[in-house]
Design an enzyme around this catalytic site. Structure first.
Site, PDB file in Angstrom:
ATOM      1  N   SER A 222      -3.697 -11.474 -10.923  1.00 48.64           N
ATOM      2  CA  SER A 222      -5.357 -12.327 -11.346  1.00 48.64           C
ATOM      3  C   SER A 222      -4.904 -13.858 -10.743  1.00 48.64           C
ATOM      4  O   SER A 222      -6.482 -14.319 -10.248  1.00 48.64           O
ATOM      5  CB  SER A 222      -5.475 -11.858 -12.707  1.00 48.64           C
ATOM      6  OG  SER A 222      -4.024 -12.399 -13.782  1.00 48.64           O
TER       7      SER A 222
ATOM      8  N   HIS B 137      -4.183 -18.491 -13.772  1.00 49.27           N
ATOM      9  CA  HIS B 137      -5.755 -18.632 -13.255  1.00 49.27           C
ATOM     10  C   HIS B 137      -6.120 -20.058 -12.889  1.00 49.27           C
ATOM     11  O   HIS B 137      -6.398 -19.931 -11.805  1.00 49.27           O
ATOM     12  CB  HIS B 137      -6.348 -17.685 -14.838  1.00 49.27           C
ATOM     13  CG  HIS B 137      -6.269 -16.248 -15.065  1.00 49.27           C
ATOM     14  ND1 HIS B 137      -7.063 -15.896 -15.807  1.00 49.27           N
ATOM     15  CD2 HIS B 137      -5.924 -15.325 -13.901  1.00 49.27           C
ATOM     16  CE1 HIS B 137      -7.053 -14.167 -15.864  1.00 49.27           C
ATOM     17  NE2 HIS B 137      -6.062 -14.361 -15.288  1.00 49.27           N
TER      18      HIS B 137
END
Length: 287
Positions: free
Chosen positions: A208, A265
């Protein structure tokens, strides 16, 4: 400015679907007949490269293939062609799938501890982590990037795999396999460092952080040097940014879906925006 021939195709080939897609993407073009061929013209060479890459991926304008092949069904033929066109994207996903299998999605600590950012050992209900610099001094440099291949559940793997397939293919078609490899390793490194820096000792993993980096790369690159390959579907960017804010709020943790590597992230997104800024500026200067 002189126009450039982006494609030369036989007269009998149906380009209507591809031309319709170019219109939807607002790509300036025209088609003419020259020396017994269909020629698709665009304003400059950079745009011609984009159109050629797009044609390799979607020769029928994204529509289903209609040709018959008694040996393989059309759906399989389409997937096989996409795998051939995006070998690096497919390789990264294959590695993630293999790691998921060998580590039992994070449950097999005997193998997992070789791939985590920090080496660790489990004693009873506790995990004891080795200082990361000690692992690097021992030559275990792969730990800086291998956490991106670790996933802790099928949903985690499926979601990350779907987005890497979508974004990775775009970058591989537009800038090549070498660029995608470099971006994947760089974004994996920086997002892992960000997560460790802000989160400290702990187990983390997944693609991610890389995905948010690839998203930022495509976003900023597209703003500076518009490309059909980087024109993301409407709402994708907004949805991903909203999800990032939801994760940062802590709501996902409170709902019991597990800890989220928020620093990875954010670090990946910022790094990807930086690479998109550099790449987009260079592409704009070449144009």
């Amino acid at each position: 400015m002189s126009i450039v021939a982006a494609l030369r195709r036989p007269l009998g080939e149906d380009l209507s679907g591809f031309v319709r897609m170019l219109r939807q993407l607002d790509v300036p073009h025209r088609v003419s007949e020259e020396a017994g061929e269909q020629v698709l013209w665009v304003p400059d060479e950079q745009l011609a490269e984009d159109v050629r890459g797009l044609f390799q991926r979607y020769p029928q304008g994204g529509e289903a293939q209609t040709q018959t092949d008694p040996g393989r069904p059309p759906a399989w033929r389409g997937v096989a062609q996409q795998l051939r066109d995006s070998p690096l994207t497919a390789l990264v996903l294959l590695l993630a799938l293999l790691v998921a299998g060998f580590t039992s999605l994070g449950e097999n600590h005997a193998i997992l501890h070789w791939l985590t950012f920090q080496a660790y050992r489990v004693a009873g209900d506790y995990a004891y982590f080795t200082p990361w610099l000690e692992s690097l001094q021992a030559g275990q440099w792969w730990r800086l990037v291998t956490p991106m291949l670790i996933h802790f559940g099928w949903l985690h793997l499926a979601m990350n795999g779907m987005w890497y397939w979508e974004l990775g293919r775009r970058i591989e078609a537009r800038q090549g396999s070498s660029m995608l490899l470099g971006l994947t390793l760089l974004l994996g490194l920086l997002s892992n460092l960000a997560q460790f820096w802000f989160g400290g000792d702990g187990l983390f993993g997944g693609l991610s952080g890389v995905l948010y980096g690839l998203l930022g790369h495509c976003w900023i690159f597209q703003l500076l040097a518009p490309s059909a390959a980087y024109q993301l579907p409407r709402g994708v960017l907004v949805m991903m940014l909203i999800w990032l804010l939801v994760c940062l709020s802590g709501a996902v943790d409170l709902l019991g879906f597990g800890a989220i590597a928020n620093a990875a992230h954010v670090g990946g997104l910022l790094a990807g925006c930086a690479t998109g800024l550099l790449g987009g500026a260079l592409a704009r200067a070449r144009r």
